[in-house]
Design a protein around this motif. Sequence first.
Motif, PDB file in Angstrom:
ATOM      1  N   PHE A 172       0.809  -1.209   0.000  1.00  0.00           N
ATOM      2  CA  PHE A 172       0.000   0.000   0.000  1.00  0.00           C
ATOM      3  C   PHE A 172       0.849   1.269   0.000  1.00  0.00           C
ATOM      4  O   PHE A 172       0.326   2.363  -0.115  1.00  0.00           O
ATOM      5  CB  PHE A 172      -0.926   0.023   1.223  1.00  0.00           C
ATOM      6  N   ARG A 173       2.159   1.135   0.112  1.00  0.00           N
ATOM      7  CA  ARG A 173       3.001   2.325   0.252  1.00  0.00           C
ATOM      8  C   ARG A 173       2.998   3.187  -0.998  1.00  0.00           C
ATOM      9  O   ARG A 173       3.089   4.401  -0.916  1.00  0.00           O
ATOM     10  CB  ARG A 173       4.426   1.935   0.641  1.00  0.00           C
ATOM     11  N   THR A 174       2.905   2.557  -2.154  1.00  0.00           N
ATOM     12  CA  THR A 174       2.863   3.350  -3.383  1.00  0.00           C
ATOM     13  C   THR A 174       1.548   4.122  -3.469  1.00  0.00           C
ATOM     14  O   THR A 174       1.512   5.251  -3.929  1.00  0.00           O
ATOM     15  CB  THR A 174       3.015   2.467  -4.632  1.00  0.00           C
ATOM     16  N   ILE A 175       0.466   3.503  -2.985  1.00  0.00           N
ATOM     17  CA  ILE A 175      -0.829   4.185  -2.963  1.00  0.00           C
ATOM     18  C   ILE A 175      -0.756   5.364  -1.992  1.00  0.00           C
ATOM     19  O   ILE A 175      -1.285   6.432  -2.250  1.00  0.00           O
ATOM     20  CB  ILE A 175      -1.966   3.231  -2.521  1.00  0.00           C
ATOM     21  N   ALA A 176      -0.061   5.152  -0.883  1.00  0.00           N
ATOM     22  CA  ALA A 176       0.007   6.170   0.163  1.00  0.00           C
ATOM     23  C   ALA A 176       0.616   7.468  -0.336  1.00  0.00           C
ATOM     24  O   ALA A 176       0.318   8.539   0.183  1.00  0.00           O
ATOM     25  CB  ALA A 176       0.801   5.651   1.355  1.00  0.00           C
ATOM     26  N   LYS A 177       1.440   7.381  -1.368  1.00  0.00           N
ATOM     27  CA  LYS A 177       2.134   8.582  -1.848  1.00  0.00           C
ATOM     28  C   LYS A 177       1.164   9.694  -2.217  1.00  0.00           C
ATOM     29  O   LYS A 177       1.421  10.864  -1.968  1.00  0.00           O
ATOM     30  CB  LYS A 177       3.033   8.224  -3.033  1.00  0.00           C
ATOM     31  N   SER A 178       0.038   9.331  -2.810  1.00  0.00           N
ATOM     32  CA  SER A 178      -0.928  10.356  -3.225  1.00  0.00           C
ATOM     33  C   SER A 178      -1.566  11.050  -2.024  1.00  0.00           C
ATOM     34  O   SER A 178      -2.045  12.183  -2.131  1.00  0.00           O
ATOM     35  CB  SER A 178      -2.011   9.741  -4.106  1.00  0.00           C
ATOM     36  N   TRP A 224      10.470   5.235   6.203  1.00  0.00           N
ATOM     37  CA  TRP A 224       9.294   6.109   6.169  1.00  0.00           C
ATOM     38  C   TRP A 224       9.728   7.565   6.053  1.00  0.00           C
ATOM     39  O   TRP A 224       9.129   8.345   5.308  1.00  0.00           O
ATOM     40  CB  TRP A 224       8.447   5.906   7.426  1.00  0.00           C
ATOM     41  N   LEU A 225      10.773   7.946   6.770  1.00  0.00           N
ATOM     42  CA  LEU A 225      11.265   9.324   6.715  1.00  0.00           C
ATOM     43  C   LEU A 225      11.777   9.672   5.322  1.00  0.00           C
ATOM     44  O   LEU A 225      11.585  10.795   4.844  1.00  0.00           O
ATOM     45  CB  LEU A 225      12.365   9.534   7.758  1.00  0.00           C
ATOM     46  N   ASN A 226      12.417   8.709   4.674  1.00  0.00           N
ATOM     47  CA  ASN A 226      12.899   8.935   3.308  1.00  0.00           C
ATOM     48  C   ASN A 226      11.735   9.166   2.350  1.00  0.00           C
ATOM     49  O   ASN A 226      11.784  10.032   1.478  1.00  0.00           O
ATOM     50  CB  ASN A 226      13.747   7.756   2.828  1.00  0.00           C
ATOM     51  N   GLN A 227      10.667   8.354   2.524  1.00  0.00           N
ATOM     52  CA  GLN A 227       9.505   8.526   1.660  1.00  0.00           C
ATOM     53  C   GLN A 227       8.822   9.874   1.921  1.00  0.00           C
ATOM     54  O   GLN A 227       8.406  10.563   0.981  1.00  0.00           O
ATOM     55  CB  GLN A 227       8.490   7.397   1.868  1.00  0.00           C
ATOM     56  N   ILE A 228       8.736  10.243   3.187  1.00  0.00           N
ATOM     57  CA  ILE A 228       8.137  11.538   3.538  1.00  0.00           C
ATOM     58  C   ILE A 228       8.933  12.672   2.894  1.00  0.00           C
ATOM     59  O   ILE A 228       8.366  13.612   2.338  1.00  0.00           O
ATOM     60  CB  ILE A 228       8.092  11.714   5.075  1.00  0.00           C
ATOM     61  N   LYS A 229      10.248  12.565   2.960  1.00  0.00           N
ATOM     62  CA  LYS A 229      11.112  13.602   2.371  1.00  0.00           C
ATOM     63  C   LYS A 229      10.873  13.724   0.871  1.00  0.00           C
ATOM     64  O   LYS A 229      10.870  14.826   0.316  1.00  0.00           O
ATOM     65  CB  LYS A 229      12.576  13.257   2.649  1.00  0.00           C
ATOM     66  N   GLU A 230      10.642  12.577   0.217  1.00  0.00           N
ATOM     67  CA  GLU A 230      10.427  12.565  -1.236  1.00  0.00           C
ATOM     68  C   GLU A 230       9.037  13.066  -1.624  1.00  0.00           C
ATOM     69  O   GLU A 230       8.875  13.732  -2.649  1.00  0.00           O
ATOM     70  CB  GLU A 230      10.607  11.141  -1.781  1.00  0.00           C
ATOM     71  N   GLU A 231       8.034  12.732  -0.821  1.00  0.00           N
ATOM     72  CA  GLU A 231       6.646  12.942  -1.235  1.00  0.00           C
ATOM     73  C   GLU A 231       5.924  14.106  -0.571  1.00  0.00           C
ATOM     74  O   GLU A 231       4.974  14.649  -1.138  1.00  0.00           O
ATOM     75  CB  GLU A 231       5.832  11.660  -0.982  1.00  0.00           C
ATOM     76  N   SER A 278      17.009  12.645  13.814  1.00  0.00           N
ATOM     77  CA  SER A 278      16.034  12.951  12.756  1.00  0.00           C
ATOM     78  C   SER A 278      15.389  14.325  12.930  1.00  0.00           C
ATOM     79  O   SER A 278      14.578  14.740  12.105  1.00  0.00           O
ATOM     80  CB  SER A 278      14.936  11.877  12.725  1.00  0.00           C
ATOM     81  N   GLY A 279      15.728  15.007  14.021  1.00  0.00           N
ATOM     82  CA  GLY A 279      15.159  16.321  14.286  1.00  0.00           C
ATOM     83  C   GLY A 279      13.691  16.276  14.659  1.00  0.00           C
ATOM     84  O   GLY A 279      12.926  17.188  14.351  1.00  0.00           O
ATOM     85  N   LEU A 280      13.282  15.192  15.358  1.00  0.00           N
ATOM     86  CA  LEU A 280      11.874  15.013  15.721  1.00  0.00           C
ATOM     87  C   LEU A 280      11.686  15.034  17.233  1.00  0.00           C
ATOM     88  O   LEU A 280      12.640  14.835  17.997  1.00  0.00           O
ATOM     89  CB  LEU A 280      11.349  13.684  15.173  1.00  0.00           C
ATOM     90  N   THR A 281      10.454  15.249  17.663  1.00  0.00           N
ATOM     91  CA  THR A 281      10.093  15.118  19.077  1.00  0.00           C
ATOM     92  C   THR A 281       9.500  13.734  19.285  1.00  0.00           C
ATOM     93  O   THR A 281       8.637  13.303  18.524  1.00  0.00           O
ATOM     94  CB  THR A 281       9.066  16.192  19.480  1.00  0.00           C
ATOM     95  N   LEU A 282       9.970  13.026  20.313  1.00  0.00           N
ATOM     96  CA  LEU A 282       9.510  11.662  20.607  1.00  0.00           C
ATOM     97  C   LEU A 282       8.478  11.672  21.727  1.00  0.00           C
ATOM     98  O   LEU A 282       8.645  12.349  22.742  1.00  0.00           O
ATOM     99  CB  LEU A 282      10.698  10.790  21.025  1.00  0.00           C
ATOM    100  N   PHE A 283       7.420  10.879  21.527  1.00  0.00           N
ATOM    101  CA  PHE A 283       6.444  10.612  22.582  1.00  0.00           C
ATOM    102  C   PHE A 283       6.397   9.114  22.802  1.00  0.00           C
ATOM    103  O   PHE A 283       6.045   8.369  21.887  1.00  0.00           O
ATOM    104  CB  PHE A 283       5.055  11.116  22.186  1.00  0.00           C
ATOM    105  N   GLU A 284       6.776   8.654  23.994  1.00  0.00           N
ATOM    106  CA  GLU A 284       6.569   7.250  24.343  1.00  0.00           C
ATOM    107  C   GLU A 284       5.117   7.147  24.785  1.00  0.00           C
ATOM    108  O   GLU A 284       4.656   7.908  25.643  1.00  0.00           O
ATOM    109  CB  GLU A 284       7.525   6.824  25.460  1.00  0.00           C
ATOM    110  N   ALA A 285       4.381   6.213  24.190  1.00  0.00           N
ATOM    111  CA  ALA A 285       2.928   6.223  24.370  1.00  0.00           C
ATOM    112  C   ALA A 285       2.346   4.818  24.482  1.00  0.00           C
ATOM    113  O   ALA A 285       2.995   3.820  24.169  1.00  0.00           O
ATOM    114  CB  ALA A 285       2.276   6.957  23.194  1.00  0.00           C
ATOM    115  N   SER A 286       1.097   4.790  24.917  1.00  0.00           N
ATOM    116  CA  SER A 286       0.321   3.551  24.953  1.00  0.00           C
ATOM    117  C   SER A 286      -1.128   3.863  24.616  1.00  0.00           C
ATOM    118  O   SER A 286      -1.794   4.599  25.355  1.00  0.00           O
ATOM    119  CB  SER A 286       0.393   2.902  26.342  1.00  0.00           C
ATOM    120  N   ALA A 287      -1.584   3.328  23.494  1.00  0.00           N
ATOM    121  CA  ALA A 287      -2.999   3.488  23.147  1.00  0.00           C
ATOM    122  C   ALA A 287      -3.859   2.736  24.154  1.00  0.00           C
ATOM    123  O   ALA A 287      -4.942   3.197  24.536  1.00  0.00           O
ATOM    124  CB  ALA A 287      -3.250   2.965  21.737  1.00  0.00           C
TER     125      ALA A 287
END
Length: 198
Positions: A73-79, A105-112, A146-155
């Motif tokens: 589904f990753r190619t579909i996700a690009k749109s 995932w970060l690489n794909q985000i950077k591209e898309e 990665s220059g991100l903020t991390l949240f350790e979480a539990s749904a």
Amino acid sequence: MADKENTEITYKVLLLGDSSVGKTCFLKRYIDNTFQDAYLSTIGFDFKFKNVTLKDGKKVKVQLWDTAGQERFRTIAKSYYKGAHGIVLIYDVTSKRTYENIRKWLNQIKEEASNRISIILVANKIDCEGEREVSKEEGENLATTSGLTLFEASAKDSINVNESFQYLIEKISEKYANINSNTTKLNNSKNEKKGCNR
């Protein structure tokens, strides 16, 4: 009428990550404050809306997209990156593979995605402490590099679910408020210049 005017801003937020990291449970906890142990894997995409009040009192509407994590589904996700303002990037602390795939995932985000997009990193399922394969330190290192903020979480235990979404939406709002402000200044500057030339 005032409420309608206050909620006219809509932000699009994607939940991304490998299959079975708990994206649907994470979203369900945020939207309905419910949790269900067994969910069928999301096929394709699903989305929900939520009205959010920011710390400055402004109200915005958020369109939250739950995406399938399977490779096919990753190619579909690009749109679906088009028009996205924010991303909740999730891995499962009980699965080292999902953590290692975050860079893909970060690489794909950077591209898309737009270079203005806001991203947070969520380490889900910290309620399964005895099954941990990814330490908090590893998560923090990944977030820092990665220059991100991390949240350790539990749904499941409702830990850092609302907090992570609120942080992201505030961040999006601040970023786009600055962009709109700069655009207004630029437009005003252009108008003044045109006036001088007449």
